[in-house]
Scaffold this motif. Structure first.
Motif, PDB file in Angstrom:
ATOM      1  N   LYS A   4       0.840  -1.207   0.000  1.00 40.25           N
ATOM      2  CA  LYS A   4       0.000   0.000   0.000  1.00 40.25           C
ATOM      3  C   LYS A   4       0.870   1.251   0.000  1.00 40.25           C
ATOM      4  CE  LYS A   4      -3.620   0.792   2.475  1.00 40.25           C
ATOM      5  NZ  LYS A   4      -4.651   0.886   3.517  1.00 40.25           N
ATOM      6  N   SER A   5       1.875   1.269   0.857  1.00 40.73           N
ATOM      7  CA  SER A   5       2.708   2.457   0.951  1.00 40.73           C
ATOM      8  C   SER A   5       3.525   2.658  -0.328  1.00 40.73           C
ATOM      9  CB  SER A   5       3.560   2.374   2.212  1.00 40.73           C
ATOM     10  OG  SER A   5       4.892   2.256   1.951  1.00 40.73           O
ATOM     11  N   THR A   6       3.973   1.574  -0.945  1.00 43.03           N
ATOM     12  CA  THR A   6       4.718   1.681  -2.207  1.00 43.03           C
ATOM     13  C   THR A   6       3.844   2.278  -3.294  1.00 43.03           C
ATOM     14  OG1 THR A   6       6.146  -0.187  -1.676  1.00 43.03           O
ATOM     15  CG2 THR A   6       5.907   0.351  -4.009  1.00 43.03           C
ATOM     16  N   ILE A   7       2.639   1.795  -3.421  1.00 42.67           N
ATOM     17  CA  ILE A   7       1.755   2.207  -4.521  1.00 42.67           C
ATOM     18  C   ILE A   7       1.260   3.642  -4.311  1.00 42.67           C
ATOM     19  CG2 ILE A   7      -0.575   1.487  -3.836  1.00 42.67           C
ATOM     20  CD1 ILE A   7       1.185   0.476  -7.054  1.00 42.67           C
ATOM     21  N   GLU A   8       1.272   4.111  -3.064  1.00 43.38           N
ATOM     22  CA  GLU A   8       0.846   5.486  -2.781  1.00 43.38           C
ATOM     23  C   GLU A   8       2.027   6.459  -2.745  1.00 43.38           C
ATOM     24  OE1 GLU A   8      -1.262   4.680   0.848  1.00 43.38           O
ATOM     25  OE2 GLU A   8      -3.173   4.532  -0.187  1.00 43.38           O
ATOM     26  N   ASP A  22      -4.739  -0.129 -11.941  1.00 40.44           N
ATOM     27  CA  ASP A  22      -3.793  -0.997 -11.236  1.00 40.44           C
ATOM     28  C   ASP A  22      -3.649  -0.578  -9.776  1.00 40.44           C
ATOM     29  OD1 ASP A  22      -3.342  -2.554 -13.446  1.00 40.44           O
ATOM     30  OD2 ASP A  22      -1.408  -1.660 -13.964  1.00 40.44           O
ATOM     31  N   LYS A  23      -3.592   0.728  -9.536  1.00 37.00           N
ATOM     32  CA  LYS A  23      -3.477   1.229  -8.173  1.00 37.00           C
ATOM     33  C   LYS A  23      -4.686   0.786  -7.350  1.00 37.00           C
ATOM     34  CE  LYS A  23      -2.955   5.434  -5.488  1.00 37.00           C
ATOM     35  NZ  LYS A  23      -2.830   6.866  -5.467  1.00 37.00           N
ATOM     36  N   LYS A  24      -5.877   0.923  -7.943  1.00 38.93           N
ATOM     37  CA  LYS A  24      -7.099   0.514  -7.253  1.00 38.93           C
ATOM     38  C   LYS A  24      -7.083  -0.988  -6.980  1.00 38.93           C
ATOM     39  CE  LYS A  24     -12.191   0.704  -7.699  1.00 38.93           C
ATOM     40  NZ  LYS A  24     -12.341  -0.348  -6.720  1.00 38.93           N
ATOM     41  N   THR A  25      -6.623  -1.772  -7.950  1.00 37.43           N
ATOM     42  CA  THR A  25      -6.558  -3.227  -7.788  1.00 37.43           C
ATOM     43  C   THR A  25      -5.686  -3.591  -6.589  1.00 37.43           C
ATOM     44  OG1 THR A  25      -6.840  -3.556 -10.166  1.00 37.43           O
ATOM     45  CG2 THR A  25      -5.892  -5.387  -8.923  1.00 37.43           C
ATOM     46  N   ILE A  26      -4.495  -2.988  -6.512  1.00 40.67           N
ATOM     47  CA  ILE A  26      -3.571  -3.285  -5.405  1.00 40.67           C
ATOM     48  C   ILE A  26      -4.149  -2.806  -4.074  1.00 40.67           C
ATOM     49  CG2 ILE A  26      -1.350  -2.624  -4.373  1.00 40.67           C
ATOM     50  CD1 ILE A  26      -0.072  -2.997  -7.074  1.00 40.67           C
ATOM     51  N   ASN A  80      -6.297  -3.829   1.164  1.00 47.53           N
ATOM     52  CA  ASN A  80      -7.310  -3.505   2.176  1.00 47.53           C
ATOM     53  C   ASN A  80      -8.131  -4.743   2.534  1.00 47.53           C
ATOM     54  OD1 ASN A  80      -6.614  -0.812   2.530  1.00 47.53           O
ATOM     55  ND2 ASN A  80      -7.874  -0.151   0.816  1.00 47.53           N
ATOM     56  N   GLU A  81      -8.413  -5.577   1.529  1.00 45.34           N
ATOM     57  CA  GLU A  81      -9.149  -6.827   1.779  1.00 45.34           C
ATOM     58  C   GLU A  81      -8.335  -7.743   2.700  1.00 45.34           C
ATOM     59  OE1 GLU A  81      -9.849 -10.813  -0.815  1.00 45.34           O
ATOM     60  OE2 GLU A  81     -10.344  -8.943  -1.847  1.00 45.34           O
ATOM     61  N   VAL A  82      -7.044  -7.869   2.438  1.00 44.38           N
ATOM     62  CA  VAL A  82      -6.172  -8.723   3.251  1.00 44.38           C
ATOM     63  C   VAL A  82      -6.064  -8.168   4.673  1.00 44.38           C
ATOM     64  CG1 VAL A  82      -3.757  -9.445   3.562  1.00 44.38           C
ATOM     65  CG2 VAL A  82      -4.869  -9.730   1.358  1.00 44.38           C
ATOM     66  N   ILE A  83      -5.922  -6.855   4.806  1.00 43.28           N
ATOM     67  CA  ILE A  83      -5.812  -6.241   6.138  1.00 43.28           C
ATOM     68  C   ILE A  83      -7.111  -6.458   6.929  1.00 43.28           C
ATOM     69  CG2 ILE A  83      -5.602  -4.030   7.345  1.00 43.28           C
ATOM     70  CD1 ILE A  83      -3.647  -3.248   4.967  1.00 43.28           C
ATOM     71  N   ALA A  84      -8.251  -6.311   6.255  1.00 41.73           N
ATOM     72  CA  ALA A  84      -9.540  -6.572   6.918  1.00 41.73           C
ATOM     73  C   ALA A  84      -9.633  -8.043   7.318  1.00 41.73           C
ATOM     74  CB  ALA A  84     -10.694  -6.177   5.998  1.00 41.73           C
ATOM     75  N   GLU A 106       0.119 -11.614  -3.352  1.00 40.47           N
ATOM     76  CA  GLU A 106       1.284 -11.541  -4.242  1.00 40.47           C
ATOM     77  C   GLU A 106       0.868 -11.788  -5.690  1.00 40.47           C
ATOM     78  OE1 GLU A 106       4.098 -14.345  -2.683  1.00 40.47           O
ATOM     79  OE2 GLU A 106       4.805 -12.960  -1.146  1.00 40.47           O
ATOM     80  N   GLY A 107      -0.094 -12.687  -5.896  1.00 41.24           N
ATOM     81  CA  GLY A 107      -0.579 -12.971  -7.243  1.00 41.24           C
ATOM     82  C   GLY A 107      -1.226 -11.758  -7.893  1.00 41.24           C
ATOM     83  N   VAL A 108      -1.818 -10.895  -7.089  1.00 37.17           N
ATOM     84  CA  VAL A 108      -2.431  -9.673  -7.600  1.00 37.17           C
ATOM     85  C   VAL A 108      -1.369  -8.579  -7.784  1.00 37.17           C
ATOM     86  CG1 VAL A 108      -3.999  -7.770  -6.987  1.00 37.17           C
ATOM     87  CG2 VAL A 108      -4.714 -10.139  -6.633  1.00 37.17           C
ATOM     88  N   CYS A 109      -0.491  -8.422  -6.808  1.00 32.13           N
ATOM     89  CA  CYS A 109       0.454  -7.302  -6.802  1.00 32.13           C
ATOM     90  C   CYS A 109       1.679  -7.513  -7.690  1.00 32.13           C
ATOM     91  CB  CYS A 109       0.920  -7.015  -5.374  1.00 32.13           C
ATOM     92  SG  CYS A 109      -0.415  -6.476  -4.283  1.00 32.13           S
ATOM     93  N   ASN A 110       2.247  -8.712  -7.688  1.00 28.33           N
ATOM     94  CA  ASN A 110       3.509  -8.926  -8.399  1.00 28.33           C
ATOM     95  C   ASN A 110       3.453  -8.595  -9.887  1.00 28.33           C
ATOM     96  OD1 ASN A 110       4.908  -9.521  -6.094  1.00 28.33           O
ATOM     97  ND2 ASN A 110       5.006 -11.711  -6.436  1.00 28.33           N
ATOM     98  N   PRO A 111       2.397  -8.990 -10.632  1.00 29.86           N
ATOM     99  CA  PRO A 111       2.374  -8.619 -12.058  1.00 29.86           C
ATOM    100  C   PRO A 111       2.364  -7.103 -12.282  1.00 29.86           C
ATOM    101  CG  PRO A 111       0.750 -10.326 -11.600  1.00 29.86           C
ATOM    102  CD  PRO A 111       1.292  -9.871 -10.280  1.00 29.86           C
ATOM    103  N   ILE A 112       1.669  -6.380 -11.431  1.00 31.72           N
ATOM    104  CA  ILE A 112       1.589  -4.923 -11.565  1.00 31.72           C
ATOM    105  C   ILE A 112       2.942  -4.293 -11.229  1.00 31.72           C
ATOM    106  CG2 ILE A 112       0.496  -2.826 -10.658  1.00 31.72           C
ATOM    107  CD1 ILE A 112      -2.050  -4.590 -10.229  1.00 31.72           C
TER     108      ILE A 112
END
Length: 138
Positions: free
Chosen positions: A32-36, A48-52, A57-61, A82-88
């Motif tokens: 989150k901090s990297t993407i922001e 992509d930003k919204k996806t990450i 946020n889903e994982v933190i919840a 990681e499957g969602v974030c790594n490709p982006i």
């Protein structure tokens, strides 16, 4: 002595579970901090930003709701995020390479073990030397 052995095994399992939980939590917050980050947010599409951010946020919840989950559940969540974030993030690194063909010699350090800490900062020319830099050694 038997009790000590029994508790030692339980302590080991508990330590592994907590380590998996902390790793997942750290990854989600770091991503989150990297993407922001100011240096990164203009280089990533809004989609992509919204996806990450949505996945993190889903994982933190999920972490908040599942404080006593098993190690395997934390590891499963880690693989999903990681499957969602790594490709982006990979796409971001490739775009940052600039010149056709990417960076000569590849990424500094070769990105061993993925990118748990997000994008490295402040060492743009550090990849030209051989051997690890201080930032790459734990």
């Amino acid at each position: 002595v038997n009790d000590a052995e029994k508790y030692k095994e339980e302590d080991g399992k508990q330590k592994d579970r907590i380590s998996a939980k902390n790793g997942l939590e750290s990854y989600a917050f770091n991503m989150k901090s990297t993407i922001e980050d100011e240096k990164v947010k203009d280089k990533v599409s809004a989609e992509d930003k919204k996806t990450i951010l949505d996945k993190c946020n889903e994982v933190i919840a999920w972490l908040d709701a599942n404080q006593s989950a098993e190690k395997e559940e934390y590891e499963h969540q880690q693989k999903e995020v990681e499957g969602v974030c790594n490709p982006i993030i990979t796409k971001l690194y490739q775009a940052a390479g600039g010149a056709p063909g990417g960076m000569p010699g590849g990424m500094p350090g070769g990105m061993p073990g993925g990118m748990p800490g997000g994008a490295p900062t402040g060492d743009a020319g550090a990849g030209s030397g051989s051997g690890p830099t201080i930032e790459e050694v734990d």
